[in-house]
Design a protein around this motif. Structure first.
Motif, short mmCIF file in Angstrom:
data_model
loop_
_atom_site.label_atom_id
_atom_site.label_comp_id
_atom_site.label_asym_id
_atom_site.label_seq_id
_atom_site.Cartn_x
_atom_site.Cartn_y
_atom_site.Cartn_z
N SER A 45 0.79 -1.23 0.00
CA SER A 45 0.00 0.00 0.00
C SER A 45 0.82 1.28 0.00
O SER A 45 0.25 2.37 -0.06
CB SER A 45 -0.94 0.02 1.21
N PHE A 54 0.28 4.36 -2.65
CA PHE A 54 -0.86 5.26 -2.58
C PHE A 54 -0.46 6.60 -1.98
O PHE A 54 -0.91 7.66 -2.46
CB PHE A 54 -1.98 4.63 -1.75
N THR A 113 0.01 10.09 -4.49
CA THR A 113 -0.96 11.16 -4.28
C THR A 113 -0.29 12.46 -3.83
O THR A 113 -0.76 13.55 -4.17
CB THR A 113 -2.01 10.74 -3.24
N THR A 149 -5.68 7.43 3.60
CA THR A 149 -6.93 6.67 3.68
C THR A 149 -6.94 5.52 2.70
O THR A 149 -7.36 4.40 3.03
CB THR A 149 -8.12 7.60 3.40
N LEU A 150 -6.48 5.76 1.48
CA LEU A 150 -6.41 4.68 0.49
C LEU A 150 -5.44 3.60 0.93
O LEU A 150 -5.68 2.41 0.70
CB LEU A 150 -6.00 5.25 -0.87
N SER A 151 -4.36 4.00 1.56
CA SER A 151 -3.39 3.02 2.06
C SER A 151 -4.02 2.14 3.13
O SER A 151 -3.84 0.91 3.13
CB SER A 151 -2.16 3.74 2.62
N ARG A 180 -6.62 -0.17 1.50
CA ARG A 180 -5.94 -1.24 0.76
C ARG A 180 -5.39 -2.29 1.71
O ARG A 180 -5.43 -3.50 1.42
CB ARG A 180 -4.81 -0.65 -0.09
N LEU A 213 -13.41 6.22 3.37
CA LEU A 213 -13.36 7.01 2.16
C LEU A 213 -14.26 8.24 2.26
O LEU A 213 -13.88 9.33 1.82
CB LEU A 213 -13.76 6.15 0.96
N SER A 218 -12.58 10.69 4.55
CA SER A 218 -11.45 11.32 3.87
C SER A 218 -11.91 12.39 2.90
O SER A 218 -11.33 13.48 2.83
CB SER A 218 -10.64 10.25 3.13
#
Length: 284
Positions: A157, A160, A164, A208-210, A213, A266, A269
């Protein structure tokens, strides 16, 4: 003036077909590939009923798997937040030999099959591996522990956060930092008061994506975790085990819980990002 007005009325040629066709294709793809599977999962989970759902999710084995998954994902995200920000800073602000190679290496976790990553990490941290041979004599065991799970999640992860934050740093106008220097601000003060607020929305999205994931990671974890029930068994693996046992309700309940956690993260975030952008706009 007449020429300018006439030119303004000329509609630019579209490279792609009209709005109706492109929007229709996009919505069809989203509906078939994304929304329908998610709707099927939600409907399957709704068939269980509140009492059965609560019983599945409060079972000791399920709680232990969720606790391990959330804890390891938090550890991996904390590492990625610091390391990803530093890596993005190095790639943007410095020129050095091998920079392009290092930049390309950041995308390896995206291209590498997660099962291959799990096998590689297991070989490295095993007792006779390159890392394990050095760590285990010191009493530090990574494989078959939460540390191994967190390390595998961090590996898959980390891009990400880097990807970004990196473009936002590249587009950041250096005149604000130069103005802060002329006012006598220290480097850390410049980063804290000028740079970090500008990259904060992208940074929050990457973190958040990390985390999301890491919650759903499977291939890279199963090999290094050992999958010991109540100890190193992650939630996604428990869902697979429930499927192999033909316990579709149990698998759906666990998967739906992970989905809800990811969606909440998500949404939170996006709300924080929108608030940060509004605050930045008022400041500008």
């Amino acid at each position: 003036m007449t020429t300018v007005a006439a030119a303004a009325r000329i509609r630019p040629k579209r490279v792609l077909p009209g709005f109706g066709l492109t929007m229709g294709v996009t919505l069809s793809y989203v509906g078939i590939i994304v929304l329908l599977p998610l709707a099927a999962l939600v409907l399957k989970g709704a068939e269980i009923g509140p009492e059965r759902f609560f019983a599945i999710m409060t079972a000791p084995r399920t709680l232990a798997a969720l606790k391990l998954t959330l804890s390891a994902a938090a550890m991996a995200t904390a590492f990625n937040a610091v390391y990803g920000l530093l890596m993005a800073w190095v790639l943007v602000r410095y020129d050095f030999p091998g920079k392009r190679i290092l930049d390309a290496l950041m995308d390896i976790p995206f291209a590498l099959p997660t099962a291959v990553a799990g096998l590689a990490l297991s070989a490295l941290f095993a007792g006779n591996g390159w890392y394990g041979a050095l760590l285990e004599p010191m009493g530090i065991q990574v494989i078959f522990t939460i540390w191994g799970v967190a390390f595998a999640m961090a590996f898959t992860s980390i891009p990400f956060v880097v990807r970004t934050v990196q473009p936002v740093l590249e587009d950041l106008d250096p005149q604000y930092e130069d103005a802060a220097v002329t006012l006598g601000a220290h480097p850390f003060t410049i980063f804290r008061r000028v740079v970090f607020p500008a990259i904060l929305p992208a940074f929050m999205v990457g973190v958040t994506l990390s985390f999301a994931r890491s919650l759903g990671e499977f291939g890279a974890v199963v090999f290094i975790a050992g999958n010991l029930p109540m100890k190193t068994e992650i939630a996604s693996l428990l869902a697979v085990i429930r499927l192999e046992e033909y316990d579709y309700n149990g698998a759906a309940a666990i998967a739906l819980t992970l989905l809800m956690i990811a969606l909440v993260l998500l949404v939170a975030s996006n709300l924080l990002q929108a608030r940060a952008l509004r605050y930045k706009g008022r400041g500008a």
